[in-house]
Every structure is written in structure tokens, then in C-alpha cells.
Design a protein around this motif. Structure first.
Motif, short mmCIF file in Angstrom:
data_model
loop_
_atom_site.label_atom_id
_atom_site.label_comp_id
_atom_site.label_asym_id
_atom_site.label_seq_id
_atom_site.Cartn_x
_atom_site.Cartn_y
_atom_site.Cartn_z
N HIS A 1 21.50 -38.42 -20.13
CA HIS A 1 21.01 -39.75 -19.76
C HIS A 1 20.97 -40.63 -21.01
CE1 HIS A 1 18.56 -42.95 -18.08
NE2 HIS A 1 18.81 -42.44 -16.88
N ASP B 1 17.66 -50.16 -22.17
CA ASP B 1 17.46 -49.44 -20.92
C ASP B 1 16.95 -50.36 -19.81
OD1 ASP B 1 15.23 -49.67 -22.54
OD2 ASP B 1 14.37 -47.76 -21.99
N GLU C 1 24.37 -42.27 -16.73
CA GLU C 1 23.12 -42.50 -16.01
C GLU C 1 23.13 -41.69 -14.72
OE1 GLU C 1 21.18 -46.13 -15.53
OE2 GLU C 1 22.08 -47.10 -17.29
N ARG D 1 18.94 -42.65 -22.16
CA ARG D 1 17.67 -42.77 -22.88
C ARG D 1 17.45 -41.64 -23.88
NH1 ARG D 1 15.57 -42.21 -17.56
NH2 ARG D 1 15.30 -40.03 -16.96
N LYS E 1 18.03 -49.14 -28.30
CA LYS E 1 18.62 -48.67 -27.06
C LYS E 1 17.55 -48.31 -26.04
CE LYS E 1 22.00 -45.40 -25.24
NZ LYS E 1 22.98 -44.35 -25.58
N VAL E 2 16.48 -47.67 -26.48
CA VAL E 2 15.39 -47.26 -25.60
C VAL E 2 14.12 -47.98 -26.02
CG1 VAL E 2 14.02 -45.33 -24.75
CG2 VAL E 2 16.46 -45.02 -25.19
#
Length: 422
Positions: A361, A112, A244, A363, A62-63
Motif C-alpha cells: 500500500h 494520501d 492501493e 502509505r 507522501k503520508v
């Protein structure tokens, strides 16, 4: 090209024969800690890319920044484990792995930056395989669908297209369970559960950790030991959503202050830094960044915080380690202080936070994991008690430390009348 003979069972071990041989579209493995799922996956892809000269692999989390210390490290370990390091080139800027005899690539991307995923092309062969590590981090199934669509095209010869998903089974409500583990008789899906018992490479000290967990924390043992789905019942915080947002826009509000908290860890637990913004007027909290790593010495903690640009911020840290706080202050975190804690500080902090809307967020994957699994504890009869579980609480503790001064003022009735300095 020189050849090298190896006996795979000696290198890989047991418990993953079906996983290794499956050629359907979706190969999904949830497993406990030390179940060797990630290591086996890394070995699989290094071996298979050497077997299939037209294949290329995309590795996704994901990040993006979490890939270097996880999948990239595991794949480098697998290359050495198989004894084929002379045939592979690894580089870190950008992180990429190349099979030198053919030019095949292992590419790394994060959700991201989705545009970098949808526009991927390879020079040799086709992008036929994807490894999605820690897929529990992806809470939106539509994000997975976007990844799924990127693996397309006709496969030459005996090559096949496949997406591998590996994860810890923290939450039974995750979309992965319904989509893959609850699917019936689909030949395109292998959904597998593994645990530490199939890892013959663990020593007595490793096994003792699980034996103690089974005895002292049977609820945690079911998930972290046996790889069963975590049952999320009685969440401490339900006032949050993943969203976000622009940190600069939020911090520009006159009513917004920055909040930072630090929880120490080392061998078994991570050091956790919480980074947020609090709007006391609108009753909103924005979680915008985190640090979540094991084996960080104090100098490394300082370097991580400084690298993110937070060394001048006021940070409230766990006061159980005053020596670490003093050392971090000497290193350059001039405004770090110890948390006051005190009687009922956990429940007081929770009650205060429950009065806010929390925006997280995307992240901040570890914060999302913790807050979505942080529940009220139960007694031996299964009744809920008025204290949270002693797990999924590293960032949760750091979160509370970060707003300790506001909690104190709220209890004294001076929150809205006294000036607030941050």
C-alpha cells in the motif's frame, strides 16, 4: 511590532548560501544524515515568511501522519532557533502554523489525500511556496506533477513561486535524479548535494559515527555519509509493486491470514512493525501498514500498536530481546512471541517470500524504501555473496518474522496439509 536583530550565519551555519538565495522554481537538495538540510529548510521558510507578508507555505509528505514528527517539529524548532516564538501560533489539531501579525499560514498535507491538496486556498496573500520533504517516498512522478500544478498564479511585488524538495539519496533510479540532477543549465533548477561535513553543529561523538562508518562500511558511507546516490544492484526482492487496495476486501478472502512482525530498535535504528496479509492459495502478500520510529520504549511500542488496533494480533518479534517481549506481553500484547530464527533463517525466509507476489500500500513508505534498496551484499572484490546487506533491513526482518511459522511448515512439507492457526 517589536523588532529583533539576529546574525543569520551564527544561527544557520555554512554550506547553504546558494540554497538560501536561489529564487528559481525548483530547489532540490539531497543530503546525507546530519547534513542539516531539513533544519536549514525550516529556518529558511520561517525567515522568508516574515520577510514576505503575502507568502504562504504548503508542506507535503507522501503520508500525512508522518508530518507531525518531521516537518512540523522542524518548523517549531526553527521558530525557537530564530527567537521569534511570540509571533507564531502552532496547533496540532489539525496541524497548522500561523504568523500572527499577518495571518499567513503554513499548511500541512499528505499525498494520501490528494483532494485536500488540489482544493487549498489561503485568506492572506497567495500560496507561493511548497516544501516536499523526503521526496524519495514519491515513486510516481505524476504525483509530483499534480503538486507542481497547484503552485500557480501571478506573484505580487518581489514574491516568487518555488518548490523545495529535500531527500536522502537512496536510489539512483529515482525520477528526481533524471528530472533535476541530470538537467543541464536550467536556470529554474538548483540541484544540490550536501553532507555532514558542512554541519558545524555536530559534536565529536556525532562525527565519530561517520568516521566508523567510513572505516567499517564504506559502501554505506558513500550514501549515508557523503550524500551520493545509492546504486541499487542485485535486489533481494523484485516480486513487488506499489498498489492501493482495500484491506477489508483482501482479509475477507477465506484463504487469507493476518501476519505481524516486530523488529526492535532504539537510538540508531527504528523499531519496526510489519503489518500484512498472506494468501497461501494465490501466493500473494499484501503489506497494509507499518510503524517505523526511533526512541520507542516498550510502553510506547505497546501504545503505538494498540492505537492502530493491533494489540490482539499475533505478533512475532525479534527473540534477541526476550525481556522486551515479556514486558510487552505484560502490557497487553498477549499474543506476542519470539521468533525462532535458527541456522539459515534469513536465506530460508527470503527464498519463501520470493515465491509470492507482494503488493504494498502506498502509505507504507518505509517498507517501500527498504524493499527497493535491500540488496545482496558483495565481498571486497565486488562479487555478490549469498547474504543480504546489513541495512535497509528493519522492516525486512520484521517481515520474515511475521511468516516464520509458514516458512517452517513449508520446509517440513506440511504447509498445505496442516491446519493453520493465526
Amino acid at each position: 511590532m517589536k523588532s529583533k536583530k539576529i546574525y543569520l550565519p551564527d544561527i544557520i551555519g555554512k554550506g547553504y548560501k546558494d540554497y538560501w538565495n536561489f529564487k528559481g522554481r525548483y530547489k532540490v537538495c539531497k543530503g546525507s544524515r546530519a547534513s542539516k538540510k531539513s533544519k536549514t529548510t525550516a529556518l529558511y521558510y520561517i525567515y522568508k515568511m516574515m520577510e514576505h507578508p503575502q507568502s504562504n507555505l504548503l508542506v507535503v509528505r507522501k503520508v500525512f501522519r508522518t508530518l507531525k514528527d518531521s516537518c512540523y517539529s522542524d518548523l517549531k524548532w526553527a521558530i525557537n532557533r530564530l527567537g521569534v516564538s511570540e509571533f507564531w501560533e502552532t496547533k496540532e489539531s489539525p496541524i497548522e502554523i500561523t504568523y500572527k501579525p499577518t495571518g499567513q499560514k503554513i499548511l500541512f498535507r499528505g499525498l494520501d489525500d490528494p483532494l485536500k491538496i488540489t482544493s487549498i486556498t489561503v485568506e492572506t496573500g497567495m500560496l507561493c511556496w511548497m516544501w516536499l520533504e523526503e521526496c524519495y517516498e514519491i515513486t510516481n512522478e505524476d504525483s509530483f506533477n499534480m503538486l507542481d500544478e497547484s503552485i500557480r498564479g501571478q506573484s505580487p511585488g518581489n514574491l516568487f513561486k518555488q518548490i523545495t524538495l529535500t531527500m536522502n539519496p537512496w536510489n539512483e533510479k529515482h525520477w528526481v535524479k533524471k528530472r533535476f540532477f541530470d538537467a543541464e543549465n536550467d536556470p529554474d533548477i538548483l540541484a544540490k548535494t550536501t553532507n555532514y561535513k558542512c554541519n558545524e553543529f555536530l559534536d565529536k561523538a556525532d562525527l565519530k559515527v561517520f568516521e566508523n562508518m567510513k572505516k567499517n562500511n564504506p559502501r554505506r558511507y558513500q550514501v549515508a555519509g557523503l550524500g551520493e546516490w545509492g546504486i541499487v544492484d542485485g535486489l533481494v526482492y523484485e516480486n513487488w509493486e506499489e498498489k492501493e487496495f482495500d484491506t477489508d476486501d483482501i482479509s475477507a478472502r477465506k484463504s487469507v491470514k493476518s501476519i505481524f512482525g516486530l523488529d526492535f530498535g532504539y537510538t540508531n535504528d527504528p523499531t519496526a512493525l510489519f503489518c500484512g496479509l498472506i494468501d497461501l492459495e494465490k501466493k500473494e502478500i499484501f503489506v497494509f501498514d507499518e510503524i517505523y520510529k526511533k526512541a520507542l520504549r516498550n510502553k510506547m511500542i505497546y501504545e503505538e500498536i494498540s492505537k492502530r488496533g493491533y494489540s490482539k494480533e499475533k505478533i512475532t518479534a525479534d527473540s534477541a530481546e526476550p525481556k522486551s517481549i515479556d514486558e510487552l506481553r505484560d502490557l497487553g500484547l498477549r499474543r506476542i512471541i519470539g521468533a525462532a530464527k535458527g541456522k539459515d533463517s534469513i536465506n530460508n525466509g527470503i527464498q519463501f517470500i520470493q515465491g509470492f507476489k507482494i503488493y504494498i500500500h502506498p502509505r507504507c513508505v518505509n517498507f517501500i524504501t527498504e524493499i527497493s534498496n535491500y540488496t545482496w551484499d558483495k565481498d571486497k572484490f565486488g562479487n555478490t555473496v549469498n547474504k543480504p546487506i546489513d541495512e535497509f533491513n528493519h522492516l525486512m526482518d520484521a517481515f520474515r518474522y511475521s511468516i516464520e511459522e509458514y516458512i517452517s511448515k513449508a520446509r517440513k512439507g506440511t504447509l498445505n496439509s496442516a491446519p493453520i492457526w493465526v
